[in-house]
Design an enzyme around this catalytic site. Structure first.
Site, mmCIF file in Angstrom:
data_model
loop_
_atom_site.group_PDB
_atom_site.id
_atom_site.type_symbol
_atom_site.label_atom_id
_atom_site.label_comp_id
_atom_site.label_asym_id
_atom_site.label_seq_id
_atom_site.Cartn_x
_atom_site.Cartn_y
_atom_site.Cartn_z
ATOM 1 N N GLY A 241 0.767 -1.233 0.000
ATOM 2 C CA GLY A 241 0.000 0.000 0.000
ATOM 3 C C GLY A 241 0.798 1.283 0.000
ATOM 4 O O GLY A 241 0.210 2.371 -0.037
ATOM 5 N N GLU A 275 4.545 -6.314 1.706
ATOM 6 C CA GLU A 275 4.016 -6.748 0.397
ATOM 7 C C GLU A 275 3.802 -5.556 -0.543
ATOM 8 O O GLU A 275 2.686 -5.301 -0.975
ATOM 9 C CB GLU A 275 2.655 -7.436 0.583
ATOM 10 C CG GLU A 275 2.599 -8.592 1.538
ATOM 11 C CD GLU A 275 1.155 -9.040 1.843
ATOM 12 O OE1 GLU A 275 0.201 -8.288 1.544
ATOM 13 O OE2 GLU A 275 0.986 -10.136 2.387
ATOM 14 N N PRO A 276 4.853 -4.814 -0.877
ATOM 15 C CA PRO A 276 4.630 -3.657 -1.754
ATOM 16 C C PRO A 276 4.424 -4.066 -3.209
ATOM 17 O O PRO A 276 5.062 -4.993 -3.697
ATOM 18 C CB PRO A 276 5.932 -2.864 -1.619
ATOM 19 C CG PRO A 276 6.966 -3.906 -1.299
ATOM 20 C CD PRO A 276 6.266 -4.971 -0.512
ATOM 21 N N TYR A 318 -10.613 5.268 -11.356
ATOM 22 C CA TYR A 318 -10.544 6.021 -10.091
ATOM 23 C C TYR A 318 -10.307 7.513 -10.310
ATOM 24 O O TYR A 318 -9.835 8.186 -9.396
ATOM 25 C CB TYR A 318 -9.374 5.572 -9.207
ATOM 26 C CG TYR A 318 -8.971 4.139 -9.156
ATOM 27 C CD1 TYR A 318 -9.740 3.208 -8.461
ATOM 28 C CD2 TYR A 318 -7.765 3.730 -9.718
ATOM 29 C CE1 TYR A 318 -9.308 1.900 -8.360
ATOM 30 C CE2 TYR A 318 -7.332 2.420 -9.618
ATOM 31 C CZ TYR A 318 -8.116 1.508 -8.930
ATOM 32 O OH TYR A 318 -7.682 0.221 -8.815
ATOM 33 N N CYS A 353 -15.183 3.391 -27.244
ATOM 34 C CA CYS A 353 -16.512 3.998 -27.252
ATOM 35 C C CYS A 353 -17.116 4.062 -25.853
ATOM 36 O O CYS A 353 -18.049 3.323 -25.519
ATOM 37 C CB CYS A 353 -17.416 3.220 -28.191
ATOM 38 S SG CYS A 353 -16.743 3.186 -29.850
ATOM 39 N N GLU A 354 -16.547 4.900 -25.033
ATOM 40 C CA GLU A 354 -17.030 5.152 -23.670
ATOM 41 C C GLU A 354 -16.647 6.591 -23.348
ATOM 42 O O GLU A 354 -15.505 6.987 -23.587
ATOM 43 C CB GLU A 354 -16.289 4.269 -22.635
ATOM 44 C CG GLU A 354 -16.507 2.792 -22.743
ATOM 45 C CD GLU A 354 -17.831 2.324 -22.165
ATOM 46 O OE1 GLU A 354 -18.477 3.083 -21.425
ATOM 47 O OE2 GLU A 354 -18.216 1.198 -22.501
ATOM 48 N N TYR A 381 -0.311 -1.294 -12.153
ATOM 49 C CA TYR A 381 -1.736 -1.345 -12.446
ATOM 50 C C TYR A 381 -2.056 -0.704 -13.795
ATOM 51 O O TYR A 381 -3.116 -0.119 -13.988
ATOM 52 C CB TYR A 381 -2.551 -0.706 -11.305
ATOM 53 C CG TYR A 381 -2.250 -1.351 -9.968
ATOM 54 C CD1 TYR A 381 -2.714 -2.629 -9.691
ATOM 55 C CD2 TYR A 381 -1.461 -0.714 -9.006
ATOM 56 C CE1 TYR A 381 -2.419 -3.250 -8.483
ATOM 57 C CE2 TYR A 381 -1.163 -1.324 -7.790
ATOM 58 C CZ TYR A 381 -1.648 -2.594 -7.541
ATOM 59 O OH TYR A 381 -1.362 -3.204 -6.355
HETATM 60 C C1 LIG Z 1 -2.732 -5.291 -3.837
HETATM 61 C C2 LIG Z 1 -2.139 -5.876 -2.636
HETATM 62 C C3 LIG Z 1 -0.845 -5.503 -2.235
HETATM 63 C C4 LIG Z 1 -0.047 -4.454 -2.946
HETATM 64 O O1 LIG Z 1 -0.634 -3.193 -2.867
HETATM 65 P P1 LIG Z 1 0.164 -1.896 -3.384
HETATM 66 O O2 LIG Z 1 -0.737 -0.780 -3.081
HETATM 67 O O3 LIG Z 1 0.365 -2.090 -4.853
HETATM 68 O O4 LIG Z 1 1.438 -1.851 -2.640
HETATM 69 C C5 LIG Z 1 -0.312 -6.126 -1.135
HETATM 70 N N1 LIG Z 1 -1.001 -7.070 -0.443
HETATM 71 C C6 LIG Z 1 -2.245 -7.445 -0.795
HETATM 72 C C7 LIG Z 1 -2.954 -8.471 -0.016
HETATM 73 C C8 LIG Z 1 -2.851 -6.868 -1.897
HETATM 74 O O5 LIG Z 1 -4.088 -7.234 -2.240
#
Ligand SMILES: *Cc1c(COP(=O)(O)O)cnc(C)c1O
Length: 426
Positions: A241, A275-276, A318, A353-354, A381
Site C-alpha cells: 500500500g 508486500e509492496p 478512479y 466507445c465510452e 496497475y
Molecule cells: C494489492 C495488494 C498488495 C499491494 O498493494 P500496493 O498498493 O500495490 O502496494 C499487497 N497485499 C495485498 C494483499 C494486496 O491485495
C-alpha cells in the site's frame, strides 16, 4: 515523472539512454516502456531502508506480472505476494521462489489451494473462517500441512481513495479483528494446518504513516493475546500500500516507515514481511502513445491518442491523475501566424466507445497530430489491468537497460483475440 531514468535530452524524452521515438519506430504504439535501472533502484531502496527490520519483501504480483519483471525481482532476492493460481504459475514460470511466496485474496479456490500446497508456498493469508475449513480439508486430502496466516482487518482508515481502501470493517477483506483470536485457536488445533503468521493490508496509494502505525499497533496487541493463548507466530506481515508520487503527493519515506516498524515491534523476535506492489514498479514505467487526431469542440480540445482505457484503466476507474509529457518538446510560437504552435488545454482521450475513456484531462500542452506522448508513472496497475474491450489487442512491453531495448511482451495479434472462441455448428 522526471527522474534519473526518465530525462529530457536535447528536447526529447529518453528512458535511460534510449530516445522514446526510437522505441515507437521499432515497436509501434501504444507501448509500455520500463527502465530496468529504475526497477532495480526501487528494490534496492527497500533493501537499504528496511535492512535489519524487514526480513522479506514480497512483491505484489498484481501490480505488474510481466515475467521479465518477476524474474528481475526474483534475482534481486524478493519474494512474492500472489492473489490467484494464475499469479502463482507466473511466479514459478519466472523462476520465483515458492518458499518466499505468500498467497492473499478472499476467494481462493480448491484448485488454487492444491497448486499452492504442491508448490510449497510460505503461507496462505487466510481471510475467512469458511476459507480456513476448505484449506484444512484440502491439505488433509493431499496429506499436507498448510502454513496459515490470518489477514486481520484492523479497522483503520488508510486515508486513500475509497475503492483502494481495504482495512475498514465495512470492506470485504480480512477477518474481523474480534474474531481472529478464536480462529487462531481453531487453526492451532487442526492437524492439517500450521499457524505461522499474521498479516494485514489496509489499502493502496497510502501517503500517511499514521494509519500504518495504528494498524501495526493493533496487530501487535493481537499477537500478544495469541501469545497468552500459547500460540507463537513466526512472522508478522505489514502488507503493501505504500504510495507513490503521481502529481504532488508526498510518499512516505521508506526510512520513516522502517523507523515506525522498529518502534512498534521493538523487542519482538518474529520475522517482519512487507508486500509492496505499486511502490516497486509505478515510477519505472511509461505508456508511450501517438496522437491520432486533434479535435477542438465548443468548450474542449481533445487529443485522440492510440492508447485508451484498455491500456491504462486507472483514470477511468478512479479518476487517477497521471503526468503527460510531449515526447518531443515543441517551441511555443509567440509571434502569430495561423500555423503557429501554441499551448492549449487538452483532454487526452482514447478511441474506445465510452465517455469515461480518458487518460488525462485539461492538460496545458503544445501538440500536433502524429506527436508522441508519454503517460508517466504507469508501471503499476497499467498493463496488469489492461483489457481487450473493443477488440483491441494488448500493447507491447519493452524493457530498457542502458542503451539496450528488449521486448518483454509482443504486441498481441488480433487473430489471437478469438482463438478460444467457437462458431456454432448449426
Ligand atoms: C494489492 C495488494 C498488495 C499491494 O498493494 P500496493 O498498493 O500495490 O502496494 C499487497 N497485499 C495485498 C494483499 C494486496 O491485495
Amino acid at each position: 515523472m522526471m527522474t534519473n531514468f526518465f530525462q529530457e535530452r536535447q528536447g526529447t524524452l529518453h528512458v535511460e539512454d534510449v530516445a522514446l521515438p526510437d522505441i515507437a519506430a521499432q515497436f509501434g504504439t501504444p507501448c509500455y516502456v520500463y527502465s530496468r535501472a529504475a526497477l532495480t533502484a526501487a528494490a534496492d531502496e527497500f533493501r537499504a531502508a528496511l535492512n535489519g527490520v524487514v526480513d522479506l519483501t514480497c512483491y505484489a504480483v498484481k501490480a505488474n506480472g510481466n515475467l521479465a519483471i518477476l524474474n528481475l525481482f526474483a534475482r534481486l532476492g524478493l519474494g512474492f505476494d500472489i492473489v490467484s493460481g494464475g499469479e502463482l504459475a507466473r511466479v514459478l514460470a519466472a523462476g520465483g521462489d515458492p518458499a518466499k511466496t505468500v498467497f492473499s485474496g478472499v476467494g481462493k479456490t480448491v484448485a488454487e489451494m492444491e497448486a499452492a500446497l504442491t508448490a510449497g508456498i510460505l503461507c496462505f493469508n487466510v481471510e475467512s473462517a469458511a476459507e480456513l475449513s476448505v484449506l484444512a480439508a484440502t491439505a488433509a486430502r493431499l496429506g499436507k500441512v498448510a502454513p496459515v496466516s490470518f489477514r486481520v482487518n484492523p479497522d483503520v482508515d488508510a486515508k486513500t481513495h475509497p475503492h483502494i481502501s481495504t482495512g475498514l470493517k465495512d470492506n470485504k477483506f480480512g477477518v474481523p479483528f474480534d474474531e481472529t483470536r478464536a480462529l487462531y485457536r481453531q487453526a492451532a488445533a487442526t492437524p492439517s494446518l500450521r499457524v505461522v503468521g499474521i498479516d494485514m493490508h489496509i489499502g493502496s496509494q497510502i501517503t500517511e504513516l499514521s494509519p500504518y502505525r495504528e494498524a501495526a499497533e493493533k496487530l501487535l496487541s493481537l499477537v500478544q493475546m495469541l501469545e497468552a493463548d500459547g500460540i507463537a507466530l513466526e512472522h508478522m506481515d505489514i502488507g503493501g500500500g505504500l504510495g507513490v508520487c503521481y502529481r504532488d503527493e508526498q510518499p512516505i519515506a521508506l526510512t520513516d516507515f522502517a523507523q515506525m516498524l522498529r518502534e512498534v515491534f521493538a523487542g519482538r523476535s518474529e520475522r517482519l514481511l512487507v508486500e509492496p506492489g505499486r511502490r516497486l514498479v509505478a515510477s519505472a514505467g511509461v505508456l508511450l502513445t501517438r496522437i491520432l487526431y486533434l479535435k477542438s469542440g465548443a468548450s474542449k480540445n481533445f487529443a485522440i491518442v492510440d492508447a485508451a482505457m484498455t491500456e491504462l484503466m486507472r483514470p477511468a476507474l478512479y479518476e487517477a491523475w497521471h503526468p503527460v509529457n510531449a515526447v518531443t518538446r515543441r517551441a511555443v510560437m509567440t509571434n502569430g501566424g495561423a500555423a503557429a504552435d501554441s499551448e492549449k488545454c487538452w483532454d487526452i482521450v482514447g478511441p474506445v466507445c465510452e465517455s469515461g475513456d480518458f487518460l488525462a484531462q485539461a492538460r496545458p500542452l503544445v501538440l500536433r497530430e502524429g506527436d508522441l506522448l508519454a503517460i508517466g508513472v504507469a508501471g503499476a496497475y497499467g498493463m496488469a489491468m489492461s483489457s481487450n474491450y473493443n477488440a483491441r489487442p494488448r500493447a507491447c512491453e519493452v524493457m530498457v537497460d542502458g542503451n539496450e531495448i528488449t521486448m518483454i511482451r509482443a504486441r498481441e495479434e488480433v487473430k489471437k483475440l478469438w482463438e478460444a472462441e467457437r462458431i456454432l455448428s448449426k
